[in-house]
Design a protein around this motif. Structure first.
Motif, PDB file in Angstrom:
ATOM      1  N   GLN A  12      -3.597  28.246  43.771  1.00 41.89           N
ATOM      2  CA  GLN A  12      -4.675  28.110  42.673  1.00 41.89           C
ATOM      3  C   GLN A  12      -5.750  27.240  43.312  1.00 41.89           C
ATOM      4  OE1 GLN A  12      -5.567  29.575  39.805  1.00 41.89           O
ATOM      5  NE2 GLN A  12      -3.630  31.034  40.345  1.00 41.89           N
ATOM      6  N   ARG A  15      -7.749  28.531  45.834  1.00 41.32           N
ATOM      7  CA  ARG A  15      -8.848  29.483  45.428  1.00 41.32           C
ATOM      8  C   ARG A  15      -9.940  28.922  44.809  1.00 41.32           C
ATOM      9  NH1 ARG A  15      -9.442  33.405  40.955  1.00 41.32           N
ATOM     10  NH2 ARG A  15     -10.455  35.039  41.752  1.00 41.32           N
ATOM     11  N   SER A  16      -9.508  27.785  44.026  1.00 35.37           N
ATOM     12  CA  SER A  16     -10.723  27.290  43.509  1.00 35.37           C
ATOM     13  C   SER A  16     -11.993  26.697  44.257  1.00 35.37           C
ATOM     14  CB  SER A  16     -10.274  26.243  42.633  1.00 35.37           C
ATOM     15  OG  SER A  16      -9.187  26.679  41.660  1.00 35.37           O
ATOM     16  N   ALA A  23     -14.174  32.741  41.308  1.00 34.98           N
ATOM     17  CA  ALA A  23     -13.377  32.344  40.088  1.00 34.98           C
ATOM     18  C   ALA A  23     -14.308  31.773  38.816  1.00 34.98           C
ATOM     19  CB  ALA A  23     -12.698  30.980  40.300  1.00 34.98           C
ATOM     20  N   GLU A  26     -15.227  35.054  37.335  1.00 36.68           N
ATOM     21  CA  GLU A  26     -13.830  35.645  36.636  1.00 36.68           C
ATOM     22  C   GLU A  26     -13.828  35.117  34.894  1.00 36.68           C
ATOM     23  OE1 GLU A  26     -10.328  36.597  38.972  1.00 36.68           O
ATOM     24  OE2 GLU A  26      -9.721  35.020  37.504  1.00 36.68           O
ATOM     25  N   ARG A  74      -8.861  22.914  36.880  1.00 38.54           N
ATOM     26  CA  ARG A  74      -8.814  23.431  38.290  1.00 38.54           C
ATOM     27  C   ARG A  74      -8.316  22.199  38.929  1.00 38.54           C
ATOM     28  NH1 ARG A  74     -13.713  27.420  39.351  1.00 38.54           N
ATOM     29  NH2 ARG A  74     -13.261  28.641  37.645  1.00 38.54           N
TER      30      ARG A  74
ATOM     31  N   HIS B  54      -5.965  28.409  31.058  1.00 39.41           N
ATOM     32  CA  HIS B  54      -6.317  27.981  32.349  1.00 39.41           C
ATOM     33  C   HIS B  54      -5.413  26.792  32.809  1.00 39.41           C
ATOM     34  CE1 HIS B  54      -9.723  30.318  33.530  1.00 39.41           C
ATOM     35  NE2 HIS B  54      -9.694  30.692  32.342  1.00 39.41           N
TER      36      HIS B  54
END
Lengths: 929, 109
Positions: A12, A15-16, A23, A26, A74, B54
């Motif tokens: 994660q 990806r961030s 992201a 999305e 994130r 999230h």
């Protein structure tokens, strides 16, 4: 935390960071879907689409805020922010190329130069002498009290007195310099002349070095009876000449026709007491006594007793020296004693000169940091409104600070990287400098990481601290107040005094550097353009030595003199001379007993002038030849006697070397042993011995030798200095062929000659022919010390030249930095007071008044800086004295020129801002903020 | 729609995780399911739901992928992971402990 979870979290995060945009997109799609479904639901309840959308929007609330909250989870925002900061910082640097260039250059020079110098010093300081505990080993030397820099070695007397009277040394030893021809050994080893040292048992004990092969000498070999025919050789000689053969111990070699057995090989890097020494032989008991008693030739080595410091040993020796002066004033008065650690004694020149460079570099670092600080300060002040705006828009304090830090760090990184490059290049330049004879050749220098780290740290800290200025400023006043006030008012809250102080310091430091560089350059030019008294062009030079055993023999007992010369080496030299003149391409041949320049040892003689009323002698009963160390030989001779340096030369010498004869004639082929003995004197000798008169036709003798004839002066020649950097001294030239054949003591100078052959083309092309001529006469005789005269002249220069040019480079860099500093101060001041200037103009002030107003502060800063710099220079340049030649450390010309130059530079730097100030349009200034 | 009560963040996590036990759902469906299963008492707002989702995703309790919904749209479906299931049990445990403690207090006070 399971592995799978860890993996998922990492995924994660990555990806961030790497796919931020995807992201984000999305995320908004996800929220959009929710919104759409909500709208549909509301529609299904009966609302119209528009009402439904309105209601949905109300329900959802602040979408960007929601997105941000999701993004916050994130946990990589810090990273993304950092990325943003760096990108922004980079852009800021790019759009201000001038600032960036100066700042990074300052850092690079400050860090790089410092590191290069210190790395080299470190390498020299830690170079292995191959001597155990070399910090306890010292060399004891003497020096004339009125010229402390002219160190020389000790008398034999000194050694005996010191050994018995001093209490600081565990062991003390004697050694004597030596040079010998290694005889040819078939085809593999041609004859060559090698430097060596004759050592006593005491020296061996002091050194405490063990050979890696074989052994050193035993006490019986060194101290009792005649010296044994043994020797040890250096590691590199073993490699070079003997091919590192394993059976070297026990082999023999011919040294000056004496067969010696090699009993040991010394460890690698051992070359005591100077870099050029490659062999060691025992001194023997009687050898020292054979030299004239005034010969300050003896190398005295000692090891400090446990617990005795260098300072204690020095005071001990000072007392002893004073006592010597009282008890035997004839020999010792006027002489001091210096105890030097062996490392200093061997590498002395390097350390002194490198330390001067280091001082310069520290100053430049200071200037660089001050400049960097000033630049950042000024730019920071200009950005205070911008920062405050950001704070007002919601940027956290930490975020702002972080962004400023990113800029400074970026700047520092670039500067640091450049600094490393400068360091590496600088080291290469320093290592490439040719050390003068006797100095250590630095080969293996790595970038000293500690220095690099330290200087980098200092510079970076400066950068970081001053980069944060705008943040601190805005924090102090609060964004509200800052945004309300005009930009001009903001900056008055900051002390410009600090900025001005920086510039004044920069100027002062620059002055010091400029003065130092000016002095060194003048010194260098003086030496470089010095009139050496003869023409060095296209001269091939080499030395020929005839071993003393070939020509000097003990006379029969009962004779009043002890030695006689038979056969005279003059015969050999004459042959060589004649054959050389026949070589095609040779313009002229000249020969003298010692080289004309850079001779370390030049004999001197007392002179008894024969006046018309009979012989007049100035001093009684000195030895026939007193030996002095050339360079300032007058210091080492008894000043009350009339003495002069003494050269033997070939016929037509002065014509061949193109020296100027100011009276009389040159030596001719007719001046032989059976003709009246003649001599030529130089101008200094003429002034000393026959002040105010014409010496041609006058006569004199050199006392102390029964076979000496009175000589008539037949010519005067213009002074030729003994060394390029030395003073002129009185010199007496006589012909080789007119020499006494019987002597009280063995004298080496009759057996050596330096030939100077002038070629019509390239002098090195004559070398093979010269070699052939000499080997035809004696295959064992090498040509030694081969060089062109121009190379000899050049080889003295590099160090001086490099130092002078290096310091000048530093000084110019500092000047540039200072000029920028001055410019900055004024530009800042002007932009700060634009409104004020506009008002003054509107009220009727003239351009001149406005300029004076602005310029006054700058003038004050300049004057302060100049005054401080000149004062400091006056104090510090004294330290340069040992490196200056013919230039006073307080040379007014240099000081004056520096002041003028810096003033001009400052005015030039001030020009642009002042013109801007003068050109301020009052209406424009008053209208805009 | 009844007014949403204040939910502790931890409680919301628990609800979401529990909701996802049976099958993967997208955000809207999760909020509807919670509303349904609580008889309309609990209505999770978008403003709390998505940050929570999230966070759960970043923590690795759930994974997500984009699938087509039964209405033909594309939605981000969240699935409970095995770690998430264990976390659910842990949260359930502490919830039970908390609620029984509160009950005990109310009884005795």
């Amino acid at each position: 935390m399971t592995l799978s979870r860890l993996y998922r979290i990492a995924q994660q995060r990555l990806r961030s960071v790497l796919h931020t945009d995807a992201a984000d997109e999305e995320l908004s799609r996800e929220l959009a879907l929710h919104f759409e479904l909500l709208v549909e639901e509301l529609q299904a309840d009966g609302m119209t689409r528009e009402d439904a959308q309105r209601a949905a929007r109300r329900a959802v609330g602040n979408v960007p805020l929601l997105e941000q909250q999701c993004r916050d989870h994130r946990r990589v925002s810090w990273l993304l922010d950092l990325q943003q900061d760096i990108v922004y910082g980079w852009r800021m640097l790019r759009t201000n190329p001038g600032f960036t260039a100066v700042a990074t250059l300052s850092l690079a020079i400050g860090i790089g130069a410092n590191t290069a110098i210190l790395s080299v010093i470190d390498a020299v300081m830690r170079a292995s002498l191959a001597i155990p505990q070399d910090d306890r080993l010292v060399v004891v030397r003497t020096y004339p009290l009125d010229d402390p820099n002219q160190e020389t070695h000790a008398l034999l007397d000194d050694y005996t007195i010191w050994r018995d009277a001093s209490r600081s040394f565990a062991v003390m030893g004697l050694a004597l310099g030596n040079q010998a021809d290694f005889g040819a050994d078939g085809d593999t080893a041609p004859a060559e002349r090698i430097q060596g040292q004759a050592v006593s048992g005491g020296t061996l004990s002091a050194l405490a070095v063990q050979p890696i092969l074989g052994r050193f000498f035993t006490a019986s070999e060194t101290d009792f009876g005649p010296p044994s025919p043994v020797m040890t050789i250096s590691h590199r000689l073993w490699q070079r000449r003997f091919g590192s053969r394993s059976d070297i111990v026990g082999q023999t070699a011919r040294l000056d026709r004496v067969t010696r057995t090699i009993v040991g090989v010394m460890p690698e890097g051992f070359h005591y007491p100077s870099e050029g020494v490659d062999y060691w032989i025992p001194l023997g008991q009687n050898e020292p006594a054979r030299l004239p008693s005034r010969a300050r030739f003896f190398v005295v080595t000692a090891r400090l007793k446990d617990g005795v410091t260098l300072e204690q040993a020095q005071s001990d020796m000072n007392l002893i020296a004073a006592r010597q002066g009282k008890e035997d004033p004839d020999r010792h008065r006027g002489w001091g004693v210096r105890v030097k650690p062996v490392r200093d004694a061997m590498y002395g020149w390097t350390r002194e000169r490198l330390l001067t460079l280091e001082a310069a570099v520290v100053l430049v670092l200071l200037v660089a940091c001050a400049n960097l600080a000033g630049l950042l300060l000024a730019r920071g002040l200009a950005r205070v409104p911008e920062i405050s705006m950001r704070a007002a828009l919601g940027a956290g304090r930490l975020r702002i600070v972080r962004q400023l830090l990113a800029e400074s760090v970026l700047l520092s990184l670039i500067g640091g990287a450049l600094g490393v490059l400068v360091a590496m290049g600088g080291i290469r330049v320093l290592v490439g400098m040719n050390p003068p004879p006797g100095g250590v050749k630095i080969v293996d220098v790595a970038v000293d990481l500690r220095t690099l780290g330290l200087t980098a740290l200092i510079s970076l800290t400066t950068g970081l601290v001053f980069g944060l200025v705008p943040a601190l400023m805005s924090a102090r006043s609060g964004p509200n107040k800052i945004l309300k006030d005009s930009p001009a008012a903001v900056t008055t809250t900051v002390t410009p005094r600090l900025r001005n102080a920086f510039v004044a310091v920069q100027i002062a430091v620059t002055v010091v550097l400029l003065v130092a560089s000016g002095l060194l350059m003048r010194s260098f030019l003086q030496v470089a353009t010095r009139d050496i008294g003869f023409d060095p062009a296209r001269l091939l030079t080499f030395e020929i030595h005839v071993p003393m055993s070939d020509y000097m023999h003990r006379a029969r007992s009962g004779d009043p003199w002890n030695f006689e010369i038979d056969p005279s080496p003059a015969v050999t030299f004459e042959r060589i001379y004649r054959e050389l003149t026949t070589v095609p391409g040779v313009e002229s041949v000249a020969g003298s007993s010692f080289g004309l320049l850079n001779s370390v040892v030049v004999p001197s003689t007392n002179v008894d002038v024969i006046s018309t009323t009979g012989p007049r002698s100035a001093s009684g009963g000195a030895a026939a030849l007193a030996i002095g160390i050339g360079r300032q030989s007058t210091h080492l001779m008894d000043r009350r006697s009339l003495s002069a340096a003494y050269f033997l030369v070939t016929p037509g010498f002065f014509t061949a070397i193109k020296a100027a004869l100011v009276g009389g004639r040159d030596f001719a082929a007719t001046d032989i042993s059976s003709s009246p003995w003649v001599a030529i004197v130089n101008e200094s000798a003429a002034n000393r011995f026959w002040p105010g008169q014409n010496p041609v036709g006058r006569r004199f003798t050199m006392p102390g030798n029964p076979d000496e004839h009175p000589r008539e002066v037949i010519g005067i020649v213009r002074d030729i200095p003994l060394t390029v950097e030395g003073q002129v001294t009185p010199v007496i030239y006589t012909s080789y062929l007119q020499q006494p054949l019987r002597h009280l003591q063995p004298v080496t100078m009759f057996g050596q000659m330096m030939f100077m052959v002038r070629a019509s083309g390239d002098p090195l092309t004559l070398l093979p022919a010269a070699r052939r001529i000499v080997t035809d006469i004696d295959p064992d005789r090498p040509l030694s010390n081969i060089a062109t005269m121009e190379w000899r002249l050049g080889s003295v220069m590099p160090i001086r030249g490099y130092i002078a040019f290096a310091i000048t480079a530093f000084a110019l860099a500092a000047t540039l930095l200072a000029a920028i500093g001055i410019y900055g101060v004024l530009a800042h001041s002007v932009s700060q007071r634009v409104r004020e200037i506009g008002i003054r103009f509107a009220l009727g002030a003239g351009a001149y008044e406005v300029v004076m107003l602005i310029g006054r502060r700058a003038l004050m800063v300049l004057s302060l800086g100049l005054a401080a710099g000149l004062a400091v220079s006056l104090m510090l340049t004294r330290l340069l004295q040992s490196q200056l030649w013919n230039v006073e450390p307080t040379d007014p010309v240099t000081f004056a020129s520096v002041t003028i130059m810096l003033t001009i530079v400052a005015l030039a730097a001030a020009l642009i801002p002042i013109r801007r100030a003068a050109g301020v349009n009052p209406t424009v200034a008053l209208r805009c903020e | 729609m009844p007014k949403p009560s204040d939910l502790l963040q931890g409680t919301l996590d628990l609800l979401i995780l529990k909701t996802l036990v049976r099958e993967p759902l997208h955000g809207w469906a999760i909020s509807k399911r919670i509303q349904l299963l609580s008889d309309d008492v609990l209505a999770v707002q978008q403003g709390s739901l998505y940050p929570a989702l999230h966070r759960l995703e970043q923590q690795g309790w759930v994974t997500a992928e984009w699938k087509g919904t039964d209405q033909g749209r594309n939605g981000k479906f969240y699935t409970l992971t095995r770690d998430g299931k264990r976390q659910l049990e842990r949260e359930l445990e502490s919830w039970k402990r908390l609620s029984s403690a509160v009950g005990l207090l109310l009884e005795r006070a």
